[in-house]
Design a protein around this motif. Sequence first.
Motif, PDB file in Angstrom:
ATOM      1  N   THR A  61       0.811  -1.225   0.000  1.00 22.04           N
ATOM      2  CA  THR A  61       0.000   0.000   0.000  1.00 22.04           C
ATOM      3  C   THR A  61       0.841   1.270   0.000  1.00 22.04           C
ATOM      4  OG1 THR A  61      -0.214  -0.073   2.425  1.00 22.04           O
ATOM      5  CG2 THR A  61      -1.984  -1.098   1.123  1.00 22.04           C
ATOM      6  N   HIS A  62       2.031   1.218   0.613  1.00 19.96           N
ATOM      7  CA  HIS A  62       2.855   2.425   0.714  1.00 19.96           C
ATOM      8  C   HIS A  62       3.921   2.524  -0.374  1.00 19.96           C
ATOM      9  CE1 HIS A  62       0.976   2.523   4.656  1.00 19.96           C
ATOM     10  NE2 HIS A  62       1.459   3.733   4.837  1.00 19.96           N
ATOM     11  N   TYR A  63       4.282   1.386  -0.975  1.00 17.54           N
ATOM     12  CA  TYR A  63       5.378   1.401  -1.941  1.00 17.54           C
ATOM     13  C   TYR A  63       4.955   0.887  -3.316  1.00 17.54           C
ATOM     14  CZ  TYR A  63       8.198   2.168   2.219  1.00 17.54           C
ATOM     15  OH  TYR A  63       8.716   2.690   3.387  1.00 17.54           O
ATOM     16  N   ARG A  64       3.666   0.703  -3.511  1.00 19.71           N
ATOM     17  CA  ARG A  64       3.169   0.175  -4.795  1.00 19.71           C
ATOM     18  C   ARG A  64       3.618   1.028  -5.975  1.00 19.71           C
ATOM     19  NH1 ARG A  64       2.506  -0.652  -9.113  1.00 19.71           N
ATOM     20  NH2 ARG A  64       0.827  -1.619 -10.284  1.00 19.71           N
ATOM     21  N   HIS A  65       3.716   2.339  -5.795  1.00 18.45           N
ATOM     22  CA  HIS A  65       4.032   3.231  -6.916  1.00 18.45           C
ATOM     23  C   HIS A  65       5.517   3.556  -7.024  1.00 18.45           C
ATOM     24  CE1 HIS A  65      -0.160   3.758  -7.966  1.00 18.45           C
ATOM     25  NE2 HIS A  65      -0.421   3.920  -6.692  1.00 18.45           N
ATOM     26  N   ASP A  66       6.331   2.905  -6.217  1.00 16.02           N
ATOM     27  CA  ASP A  66       7.768   3.052  -6.372  1.00 16.02           C
ATOM     28  C   ASP A  66       8.172   2.222  -7.602  1.00 16.02           C
ATOM     29  OD1 ASP A  66      10.561   2.917  -6.264  1.00 16.02           O
ATOM     30  OD2 ASP A  66      10.590   2.973  -4.072  1.00 16.02           O
ATOM     31  N   LYS A  67       8.656   2.885  -8.635  1.00 17.07           N
ATOM     32  CA  LYS A  67       8.961   2.198  -9.889  1.00 17.07           C
ATOM     33  C   LYS A  67      10.116   1.211  -9.751  1.00 17.07           C
ATOM     34  CE  LYS A  67       7.018   5.874 -12.691  1.00 17.07           C
ATOM     35  NZ  LYS A  67       7.272   6.994 -13.620  1.00 17.07           N
ATOM     36  N   ALA A  68      10.861   1.327  -8.656  1.00 15.75           N
ATOM     37  CA  ALA A  68      11.906   0.335  -8.408  1.00 15.75           C
ATOM     38  C   ALA A  68      11.305  -0.981  -7.921  1.00 15.75           C
ATOM     39  CB  ALA A  68      12.899   0.865  -7.383  1.00 15.75           C
ATOM     40  N   TYR A  69      10.039  -0.953  -7.497  1.00 16.06           N
ATOM     41  CA  TYR A  69       9.346  -2.145  -7.008  1.00 16.06           C
ATOM     42  C   TYR A  69       8.482  -2.761  -8.103  1.00 16.06           C
ATOM     43  CZ  TYR A  69       6.080  -4.930  -4.100  1.00 16.06           C
ATOM     44  OH  TYR A  69       5.310  -5.935  -3.561  1.00 16.06           O
ATOM     45  N   ILE A  70       7.523  -1.995  -8.613  1.00 12.82           N
ATOM     46  CA  ILE A  70       6.625  -2.495  -9.653  1.00 12.82           C
ATOM     47  C   ILE A  70       6.491  -1.440 -10.745  1.00 12.82           C
ATOM     48  CG2 ILE A  70       4.309  -3.343 -10.202  1.00 12.82           C
ATOM     49  CD1 ILE A  70       3.980  -4.138  -7.290  1.00 12.82           C
ATOM     50  N   LEU A  72       5.718  -1.349 -15.255  1.00 13.78           N
ATOM     51  CA  LEU A  72       5.689  -1.961 -16.582  1.00 13.78           C
ATOM     52  C   LEU A  72       6.909  -1.558 -17.397  1.00 13.78           C
ATOM     53  CD1 LEU A  72       1.906  -1.516 -17.450  1.00 13.78           C
ATOM     54  CD2 LEU A  72       3.063  -3.650 -16.890  1.00 13.78           C
ATOM     55  N   ARG A  73       7.478  -0.392 -17.086  1.00 11.92           N
ATOM     56  CA  ARG A  73       8.644   0.080 -17.828  1.00 11.92           C
ATOM     57  C   ARG A  73       9.866  -0.816 -17.601  1.00 11.92           C
ATOM     58  NH1 ARG A  73       8.432   6.684 -17.009  1.00 11.92           N
ATOM     59  NH2 ARG A  73       6.427   7.013 -18.105  1.00 11.92           N
ATOM     60  N   ARG A  74       9.868  -1.539 -16.488  1.00 10.90           N
ATOM     61  CA  ARG A  74      10.987  -2.437 -16.233  1.00 10.90           C
ATOM     62  C   ARG A  74      11.097  -3.493 -17.338  1.00 10.90           C
ATOM     63  NH1 ARG A  74      13.399  -3.087 -11.504  1.00 10.90           N
ATOM     64  NH2 ARG A  74      13.396  -5.355 -11.730  1.00 10.90           N
ATOM     65  N   ALA A  75       9.966  -3.851 -17.922  1.00  7.35           N
ATOM     66  CA  ALA A  75       9.980  -4.849 -18.995  1.00  7.35           C
ATOM     67  C   ALA A  75      10.739  -4.349 -20.221  1.00  7.35           C
ATOM     68  CB  ALA A  75       8.558  -5.221 -19.375  1.00  7.35           C
ATOM     69  N   LEU A  76      10.761  -3.033 -20.434  1.00  2.00           N
ATOM     70  CA  LEU A  76      11.492  -2.467 -21.570  1.00  2.00           C
ATOM     71  C   LEU A  76      12.991  -2.690 -21.445  1.00  2.00           C
ATOM     72  CD1 LEU A  76       9.585   0.930 -21.941  1.00  2.00           C
ATOM     73  CD2 LEU A  76       9.213  -1.189 -23.224  1.00  2.00           C
ATOM     74  N   HIS A  77      13.434  -2.866 -20.203  1.00  2.19           N
ATOM     75  CA  HIS A  77      14.845  -3.115 -19.940  1.00  2.19           C
ATOM     76  C   HIS A  77      15.102  -4.598 -19.653  1.00  2.19           C
ATOM     77  CE1 HIS A  77      15.517   1.211 -19.754  1.00  2.19           C
ATOM     78  NE2 HIS A  77      14.443   1.296 -18.992  1.00  2.19           N
ATOM     79  N   ARG A  78      14.140  -5.427 -20.090  1.00  6.84           N
ATOM     80  CA  ARG A  78      14.220  -6.875 -19.893  1.00  6.84           C
ATOM     81  C   ARG A  78      14.372  -7.253 -18.426  1.00  6.84           C
ATOM     82  NH1 ARG A  78      17.579  -9.343 -25.074  1.00  6.84           N
ATOM     83  NH2 ARG A  78      16.216  -8.451 -26.676  1.00  6.84           N
ATOM     84  N   GLN A  79      13.651  -6.514 -17.594  1.00 12.85           N
ATOM     85  CA  GLN A  79      13.614  -6.798 -16.163  1.00 12.85           C
ATOM     86  C   GLN A  79      12.201  -7.224 -15.788  1.00 12.85           C
ATOM     87  OE1 GLN A  79      14.882  -2.891 -14.782  1.00 12.85           O
ATOM     88  NE2 GLN A  79      16.934  -3.671 -14.355  1.00 12.85           N
ATOM     89  N   ASP A  80      12.076  -7.986 -14.694  1.00 13.79           N
ATOM     90  CA  ASP A  80      10.756  -8.392 -14.233  1.00 13.79           C
ATOM     91  C   ASP A  80       9.954  -7.168 -13.794  1.00 13.79           C
ATOM     92  OD1 ASP A  80      11.306 -11.038 -14.688  1.00 13.79           O
ATOM     93  OD2 ASP A  80      11.917 -11.457 -12.627  1.00 13.79           O
ATOM     94  N   ILE A  81       8.679  -7.159 -14.127  1.00  7.72           N
ATOM     95  CA  ILE A  81       7.809  -6.036 -13.768  1.00  7.72           C
ATOM     96  C   ILE A  81       7.761  -5.854 -12.248  1.00  7.72           C
ATOM     97  CG2 ILE A  81       5.406  -5.258 -13.782  1.00  7.72           C
ATOM     98  CD1 ILE A  81       5.163  -6.533 -16.566  1.00  7.72           C
ATOM     99  N   LEU A  84      11.364  -8.420  -6.960  1.00  5.22           N
ATOM    100  CA  LEU A  84      11.310  -9.029  -5.628  1.00  5.22           C
ATOM    101  C   LEU A  84      12.558  -8.750  -4.806  1.00  5.22           C
ATOM    102  CD1 LEU A  84       9.535 -12.460  -6.234  1.00  5.22           C
ATOM    103  CD2 LEU A  84       8.570 -10.220  -5.748  1.00  5.22           C
ATOM    104  N   ASP A  85      13.646  -8.389  -5.450  1.00  7.07           N
ATOM    105  CA  ASP A  85      14.836  -7.991  -4.687  1.00  7.07           C
ATOM    106  C   ASP A  85      14.520  -6.782  -3.804  1.00  7.07           C
ATOM    107  OD1 ASP A  85      16.834  -9.845  -5.664  1.00  7.07           O
ATOM    108  OD2 ASP A  85      16.653  -8.814  -7.585  1.00  7.07           O
ATOM    109  N   TYR A  86      13.577  -5.967  -4.249  1.00  4.53           N
ATOM    110  CA  TYR A  86      13.166  -4.767  -3.514  1.00  4.53           C
ATOM    111  C   TYR A  86      12.712  -5.119  -2.099  1.00  4.53           C
ATOM    112  CZ  TYR A  86      10.625  -0.304  -2.841  1.00  4.53           C
ATOM    113  OH  TYR A  86      10.167   0.904  -2.380  1.00  4.53           O
ATOM    114  N   LEU A  87      12.082  -6.275  -1.946  1.00  3.38           N
ATOM    115  CA  LEU A  87      11.509  -6.654  -0.660  1.00  3.38           C
ATOM    116  C   LEU A  87      12.569  -6.950   0.396  1.00  3.38           C
ATOM    117  CD1 LEU A  87       8.714  -9.069  -1.934  1.00  3.38           C
ATOM    118  CD2 LEU A  87       8.542  -6.615  -1.490  1.00  3.38           C
TER     119      LEU A  87
END
Length: 284
Positions: A61-70, A72-81, A84-87
């Motif tokens: 709820t507090h970090y959902r919008h942190d782009k380092a966590y989730i 769609l743009r991460r997919a452009l860099h061939r990274q998982d959307i 989980l390392d963020y956790l």
Amino acid sequence: MYRAALVLEGGAMRGQYTAGVLDAFLAHGLLFHTVIGVSAGALCGTNYMSQQRGRTNLVNTHYRHDKAYISLRRALHRQDIINLDYLFAEHGDGWEPFDELTYRTSPMTFVVAATALEKGRAVYFHDPQGRDLVANLKASSAMPFISKPVYTGLGLCLDGGIADSIPYAYAQANGFDKLVVIRTRPRDYRKNATSPVLARAYQRTFGDYPAFVDAAIARPQMYNHQAETLQSLEAQGRAFVLAPQQPVTVKRLERDASKLEALYQTGLHDGEAAITQLQAYLTA
């Protein structure tokens, strides 16, 4: 600690329901011999093992919008959307670090389910720690088409829900006759058959792994069979099931924090309401 298996269905952000139920269990000191999680269920189970009430909800709820966590743009860099390392990293004030010591010393056994690409069958990781824990969680949660297969000690893996969406049968096969299952869909939810378009997409993308393709295409039938069998077990008093009573409108990658919080509160309420009946089931 109860001689019972706790089984946690996946469902991405629908896991907020599971997080609420588990926090109710922790508030009452309910611990189980073995916890078996798939995808989001495994992620929630990790914080249950470390006994960090509220952590799953706080992150989502507090970090959902942190782009380092989730993002769609991460997919452009061939990274998982979903990163989980963020956790398991540090994020400064307000962040609750993962309590690895409590996780490691838990009296409970933790099992993470994934699907092996080569054989198209479920594989199960027991008490993973350190880098293996993160890799196994990634494997269990890696969604076909938008996530890369993950290298594990049991080979390349993807989404555990493909081969074993609700792994209560694995618990039974390991000698448990007391099953507590947390669903992320209502009991009467059933999946539609895989469409020809999606089937062709599986065949094109995973053509080198025909057994996985077969399992992925057949997933709705497997899931529906599991759901129906589980309802039968519940009716016979052989399983204790908690599930949302209304259709869940939270999307897999839900962005609305208020909806995520509401689903968490629903799980927390349902968990609290079930405690007395659950304890009676576990001690019968």
